[in-house]
Motif scaffolding. Structure first.
Motif, PDB file in Angstrom:
ATOM      1  N   ALA A 158       0.793  -1.086   0.032  1.00  0.00           N
ATOM      2  CA  ALA A 158      -0.087   0.040  -0.128  1.00  0.00           C
ATOM      3  C   ALA A 158       0.778   1.324   0.095  1.00  0.00           C
ATOM      4  O   ALA A 158       2.028   1.060   0.151  1.00  0.00           O
ATOM      5  N   ASP A 159       0.433   2.502  -0.323  1.00  0.00           N
ATOM      6  CA  ASP A 159       1.156   3.645  -0.276  1.00  0.00           C
ATOM      7  C   ASP A 159       0.020   4.690   0.108  1.00  0.00           C
ATOM      8  O   ASP A 159      -1.148   4.317   0.177  1.00  0.00           O
ATOM      9  N   GLY A 160       0.125   5.925  -0.089  1.00  0.00           N
ATOM     10  CA  GLY A 160      -0.550   6.990   0.515  1.00  0.00           C
ATOM     11  C   GLY A 160      -1.894   6.924  -0.382  1.00  0.00           C
ATOM     12  O   GLY A 160      -3.051   7.336   0.184  1.00  0.00           O
ATOM     13  N   GLY A 161      -1.883   6.741  -1.784  1.00  0.00           N
ATOM     14  CA  GLY A 161      -3.213   6.584  -2.367  1.00  0.00           C
ATOM     15  C   GLY A 161      -4.206   5.432  -1.701  1.00  0.00           C
ATOM     16  O   GLY A 161      -5.258   5.584  -2.326  1.00  0.00           O
ATOM     17  N   ALA A 171      -5.355  10.693  -2.189  1.00  0.00           N
ATOM     18  CA  ALA A 171      -4.571  11.950  -2.707  1.00  0.00           C
ATOM     19  C   ALA A 171      -3.809  12.947  -1.747  1.00  0.00           C
ATOM     20  O   ALA A 171      -2.751  13.411  -2.030  1.00  0.00           O
ATOM     21  N   ARG A 172      -4.801  13.229  -0.911  1.00  0.00           N
ATOM     22  CA  ARG A 172      -4.095  14.187   0.226  1.00  0.00           C
ATOM     23  C   ARG A 172      -3.010  13.607   0.956  1.00  0.00           C
ATOM     24  O   ARG A 172      -2.205  14.413   1.572  1.00  0.00           O
ATOM     25  N   TRP A 173      -2.877  12.422   1.291  1.00  0.00           N
ATOM     26  CA  TRP A 173      -2.184  11.663   2.027  1.00  0.00           C
ATOM     27  C   TRP A 173      -0.823  11.619   1.301  1.00  0.00           C
ATOM     28  O   TRP A 173       0.331  11.907   1.676  1.00  0.00           O
ATOM     29  N   HIS A 174      -0.900  11.575   0.016  1.00  0.00           N
ATOM     30  CA  HIS A 174       0.492  11.384  -0.940  1.00  0.00           C
ATOM     31  C   HIS A 174       0.789  12.934  -1.138  1.00  0.00           C
ATOM     32  O   HIS A 174       2.130  13.043  -1.199  1.00  0.00           O
ATOM     33  N   ASN A 175      -0.050  13.736  -1.320  1.00  0.00           N
ATOM     34  CA  ASN A 175       0.527  15.129  -1.361  1.00  0.00           C
ATOM     35  C   ASN A 175       0.887  15.796  -0.372  1.00  0.00           C
ATOM     36  O   ASN A 175       1.883  16.814  -0.331  1.00  0.00           O
ATOM     37  N   LYS A 176       0.382  15.584   0.956  1.00  0.00           N
ATOM     38  CA  LYS A 176       0.676  16.501   1.978  1.00  0.00           C
ATOM     39  C   LYS A 176       1.800  16.034   2.949  1.00  0.00           C
ATOM     40  O   LYS A 176       2.383  16.648   3.598  1.00  0.00           O
ATOM     41  N   THR A 177       2.066  14.578   2.883  1.00  0.00           N
ATOM     42  CA  THR A 177       2.921  14.170   3.962  1.00  0.00           C
ATOM     43  C   THR A 177       4.179  14.522   3.519  1.00  0.00           C
ATOM     44  O   THR A 177       4.705  14.686   2.341  1.00  0.00           O
TER      45      THR A 177
END
Length: 184
Positions: free
Chosen positions: A110-113, A119-125
Motif C-alpha cells: 500500500a501507499d498513500g493513495g 490523494a491528500r495523504w500522498h500530496n501533504k505528507t
C-alpha cells in the motif's frame, strides 16, 4: 531480566505521554487530541505526537466537505500545529481494503493513495512509509514519499527480520552475523 523491563518503562515514562479518554461518551476529535497534546507538552518536554490509528478519532466533516477535503484540511492543520509547537506529528493510517493478486495470492504494498482520502495523504505528507509483511518472519518498510533528501529515496525499502517471540526487528544481515558468531 526485570531490570531491562524497568529501564524500558522508565524510558517510556520520561518521553511519552499517552492521551486517552476514560469517558466512553467522549469522542476524541482531532481538536480534542491537539488540546490534550498541548497540555501534555506544557507538563513535560515532548517532541513527537503520535496519532495511532488515524481512523480512531471522530471525523467531523464540514458541510459539503468530502473525505479527501477533510483529510487535506487536517493534514495542513497538523503540519502547522507541529511547526508552531516544535513537534513532529506521526500518523498511523490503515489502507482501504486491498485486493490480493490472483497469481501470487499476496496483497500489494500500500501507499498513500490506498488510504481513505489518498490523494491528500500522498500530496501533504513529508514522509510516507508502509510497513509490509513480506513473508513469515520478515517485514519490509517501503518509502513512498520522501519530501526531503534526508528522508531517503522514493521507492527505497528496507527488509527487516522479525523475532515473533520478542517483537524485535533486526536487519537480516545483522541477524545472520549474530548466528554465525554464536555458532548456530
Amino acid at each position: 531480566p526485570e531490570h531491562l523491563l524497568a529501564e524500558a518503562e522508565d524510558w517510556i515514562r520520561q518521553r511519552i505521554t499517552f492521551v486517552a479518554s476514560n469517558d466512553p461518551d467522549t469522542e476524541p476529535t482531532l481538536d480534542w487530541i491537539l488540546a490534550r497534546a498541548e497540555e501534555a507538552k506544557k507538563r513535560h518536554a515532548r517532541h513527537l505526537l503520535v496519532i495511532d490509528p488515524w481512523d480512531d478519532h471522530d471525523f467531523q466533516f464540514s458541510r459539503n466537505e468530502t473525505e479527501t477535503q477533510y483529510v487535506g484540511r487536517w493534514l495542513r492543520k497538523m503540519k502547522a500545529w507541529g511547526r508552531a509547537e516544535g513537534m513532529s506529528v506521526l500518523i498511523r493510517a490503515h489502507p482501504t481494503k486491498l485486493a490480493k493478486d490472483l497469481k501470487t495470492k499476496k496483497y500489494p504494498v500500500a501507499d498513500g493513495g490506498d488510504i481513505s482520502g489518498g490523494a491528500r495523504w500522498h500530496n501533504k505528507t513529508d514522509l510516507g512509509l508502509t510497513v509490509y509483511r513480506a513473508e513469515e518472519g520478515y517485514l519490509e518498510v517501503h518509502n513512498w514519499k520522501p519530501r526531503f533528501r534526508a528522508f531517503g529515496k522514493k521507492f527505497g525499502q528496507a527488509r527487516l527480520k522479525l523475532d515473533s517471540r520478542t517483537g524485535r526487528l533486526s536487519s537480516p544481515a545483522q541477524d545472520d552475523a549474530q548466528q554465525q558468531q554464536s555458532g548456530s
